[in-house]
Scaffold this active site. Structure first.
Site, short mmCIF file in Angstrom:
data_model
loop_
_atom_site.label_atom_id
_atom_site.label_comp_id
_atom_site.label_asym_id
_atom_site.label_seq_id
_atom_site.Cartn_x
_atom_site.Cartn_y
_atom_site.Cartn_z
N GLU A 44 -76.08 -4.18 -69.53
CA GLU A 44 -75.32 -3.63 -70.65
C GLU A 44 -75.04 -2.15 -70.42
OE1 GLU A 44 -77.85 -4.24 -74.04
OE2 GLU A 44 -79.05 -2.44 -73.65
N ASP A 58 -77.64 5.96 -76.68
CA ASP A 58 -76.38 5.46 -76.12
C ASP A 58 -75.31 6.55 -76.09
OD1 ASP A 58 -77.78 3.00 -76.40
OD2 ASP A 58 -76.94 2.74 -78.41
N HIS A 110 -78.46 3.68 -70.79
CA HIS A 110 -77.18 3.73 -71.51
C HIS A 110 -76.50 5.10 -71.35
CE1 HIS A 110 -74.72 1.39 -74.51
NE2 HIS A 110 -74.01 2.46 -74.19
#
Length: 321
Positions: A197, A17, A261
């Protein structure tokens, strides 16, 4: 080293991430999820490759109990009104409820010129419409208005997370209503989990783009893209359009699995846009992929097509000795 690419990959091992921001002081500032999910780490370097062994400091650690005590995920660092802010997600427990963790979104603030110095102050939870699974908050500014984009579980919608946008009163307080701008609808967004996400924003060519990640965090993890015209009302869901196909996926030939991500930064000379993302270099995972530590931070230059849309390309192979 691959002479066709300016960056050696992986840039930083075991950092998922990843968020990299190039500041006006010439430094790249990086933060990411660490495998232990127990702290927030900042590092900085004058080059992207240099982040691998650049100056590093732990700026915050999880609590022993309470809402900030487990699974510290996906921190981002932003510079807003001459102060530094870190958005991150934290949970109360590592147990799952119906396949979901109990994450909420939180913000830290630092007034120092160098965010590796000074004190990081907890500004509290970003309160949204529901007390439900929420994470990966990102910030952007457009035409003098500050916005937050984040994934959250709507208790009335089947699935794990949708993407929402809202105006901000300050970096830790939403102003007005939140608006859903994306929900998993295509097959590639629904493998293992129904997930949108990890949003990240880049503004180019008269458009605002939001990249995001979808599906489970194994080799099915991939990235998609939303776009809106820069003159459109950003709090109107109809302004946002999702591309029907993913923009980056696993590539067996280059040995990169589950790219996702991401964040965006610029090259050292400021002339090229650079995609920062994580991926594994193997497919088979033992146990829950969230607890496999080998999602490594990677970097590659992106290009733009004739319609002004980003072209991420294939995830590049490892070239670090």
């Amino acid at each position: 080293m691959n002479t066709n690419m300016p960056y050696q990959n992986p840039v930083v091992e075991q950092r998922a991430d990843p968020w990299v921001y190039k500041h006006e002081d010439g430094y790249y500032y990086m933060t990411a999820s660490v495998p232990e999910y127990d702290r927030i780490e900042l590092r900085r370097s004058k080059t992207i490759n240099g982040l691998s062994d650049g100056e590093t400091k732990v700026v915050w650690r999880k609590y022993a109990t309470g809402p900030l005590s487990a699974n510290i995920w996906a921190p981002e660092i932003h510079f807003i009104d001459q102060k530094w802010y870190i958005n991150f997600a934290a949970a109360r427990t590592t147990d799952t409820k119906e396949g979901l963790f109990d994450h909420r979104m939180f913000v830290l603030e630092n007034e120092s010129a160098n965010p590796l110095e000074g004190e990081w102050i907890e500004k509290g939870q970003i309160k949204t419409k529901w007390e439900s699974f929420a994470l990966d908050a990102t910030y952007f500014e457009h035409k003098g208005i500050s916005y937050l984009v984040w994934p959250q579980k709507d208790p009335d919608i089947v699935g794990n997370s949708n993407l929402y946008i809202a105006e901000l009163e300050n970096p830790w307080t939403i102003k007005g209503e939140q608006v859903m701008i994306a929900t998993p609808e295509y097959d590639w967004e629904k493998i293992g989990f129904l997930v949108n996400e990890g949003p990240a924003v880049i503004k180019r060519n008269g458009k605002i783009f939001i990249s995001f990640s979808a599906s489970a965090t194994n080799h099915h993890y991939c990235m998609g893209i939303l776009s809106a015209d820069e003159s459109s009302p950003l709090l109107d869901a109809s302004s946002w359009h999702k591309q029907a196909e993913p923009i980056m996926t696993t590539n067996e030939q280059t040995g990169q699995y589950g790219p996702g991500h991401n964040s965006f930064t610029v090259s050292e000379d400021g002339k090229q846009d650079v995609l920062i993302y994580h991926a594994r270099n193997y497919k088979e995972i033992t146990g829950d992929p969230l607890y496999d530590p080998n999602r490594h931070t990677r970097a590659q230059v992106i290009t733009w097509d004739q319609e002004g849309f980003p072209v991420f390309g294939e995830p590049v192979p490892d070239d670090k000795e």
